[in-house]
Design a protein around this motif. Structure first.
Motif, PDB file in Angstrom:
ATOM      1  N   HIS A  79      19.751  22.303  73.004  1.00 40.45           N
ATOM      2  CA  HIS A  79      19.030  22.763  73.888  1.00 40.45           C
ATOM      3  C   HIS A  79      19.493  23.484  75.149  1.00 40.45           C
ATOM      4  N   SER A  80      21.021  23.557  75.494  1.00 41.30           N
ATOM      5  CA  SER A  80      21.506  24.551  76.548  1.00 41.30           C
ATOM      6  C   SER A  80      21.395  25.885  76.236  1.00 41.30           C
ATOM      7  N   GLN A  81      21.566  26.351  74.619  1.00 45.50           N
ATOM      8  CA  GLN A  81      21.451  27.526  73.992  1.00 45.50           C
ATOM      9  C   GLN A  81      19.930  28.098  74.260  1.00 45.50           C
ATOM     10  N   HIS A  82      19.110  26.948  73.830  1.00 47.38           N
ATOM     11  CA  HIS A  82      17.528  27.317  74.094  1.00 47.38           C
ATOM     12  C   HIS A  82      17.096  27.714  75.534  1.00 47.38           C
ATOM     13  N   LEU A  83      17.748  26.962  76.422  1.00 44.88           N
ATOM     14  CA  LEU A  83      17.393  27.358  77.811  1.00 44.88           C
ATOM     15  C   LEU A  83      18.104  28.613  78.308  1.00 44.88           C
ATOM     16  N   HIS A  84      19.102  28.748  78.022  1.00 48.96           N
ATOM     17  CA  HIS A  84      20.123  29.719  78.646  1.00 48.96           C
ATOM     18  C   HIS A  84      19.931  30.990  77.786  1.00 48.96           C
ATOM     19  N   ARG A  85      18.797  31.260  77.173  1.00 52.81           N
ATOM     20  CA  ARG A  85      18.905  32.400  76.317  1.00 52.81           C
ATOM     21  C   ARG A  85      18.481  33.617  77.260  1.00 52.81           C
ATOM     22  N   PRO A  86      19.011  34.797  76.969  1.00 53.21           N
ATOM     23  CA  PRO A  86      18.733  36.066  77.716  1.00 53.21           C
ATOM     24  C   PRO A  86      17.215  36.506  77.609  1.00 53.21           C
TER      25      PRO A  86
END
Length: 114
Positions: A79-86
């Protein structure tokens, strides 16, 4: 304002409670009575004591919960990778992984519940 003294009632109830405690003090403790009742129902003697059947289910549930903690941490990371993608593109590789991880967690919870 009228007041009423409850001292006599308190002393009476206290004495009754103390008397009742002494009556039941000679009885076997509640835990020992349950253990003996379980032994009688199972027909086992003191030498052949087996744990209850629910112990296996408890151990299995505890093992599943430890696996669940790891899966939930993985889901949190996804979830954190998905929300903080550039970029803001809709075609993401994390979404299918999030869905599969979520379904695995749900099935693990359901297996514990059964």
């Amino acid at each position: 304002m009228a007041t009423r003294s409850l001292t006599e009632i308190f002393v009476l109830m206290r004495n009754n409670a103390i008397r009742n405690r002494h009556i039941y003090a000679e009885d076997v403790s509640e835990h020992m009575a349950l253990v003996e009742l379980y032994d009688v129902e199972q027909g086992s003697g003191d030498n052949n004591r087996m744990p209850p059947a629910w112990i296996d289910q408890l151990e299995e549930a505890q093992f599943t919960i430890t696996k669940l903690k790891a899966k939930i941490n993985d889901l949190h990371m996804l979830h954190s990778q998905h929300l903080h993608r550039p970029t803001f593109d809709e075609n993401s590789e994390e979404e299918p992984l999030i869905e599969t991880c979520t379904s695995e967690i749900t099935s693990m919870f359901n297996s514990i519940h059964e």
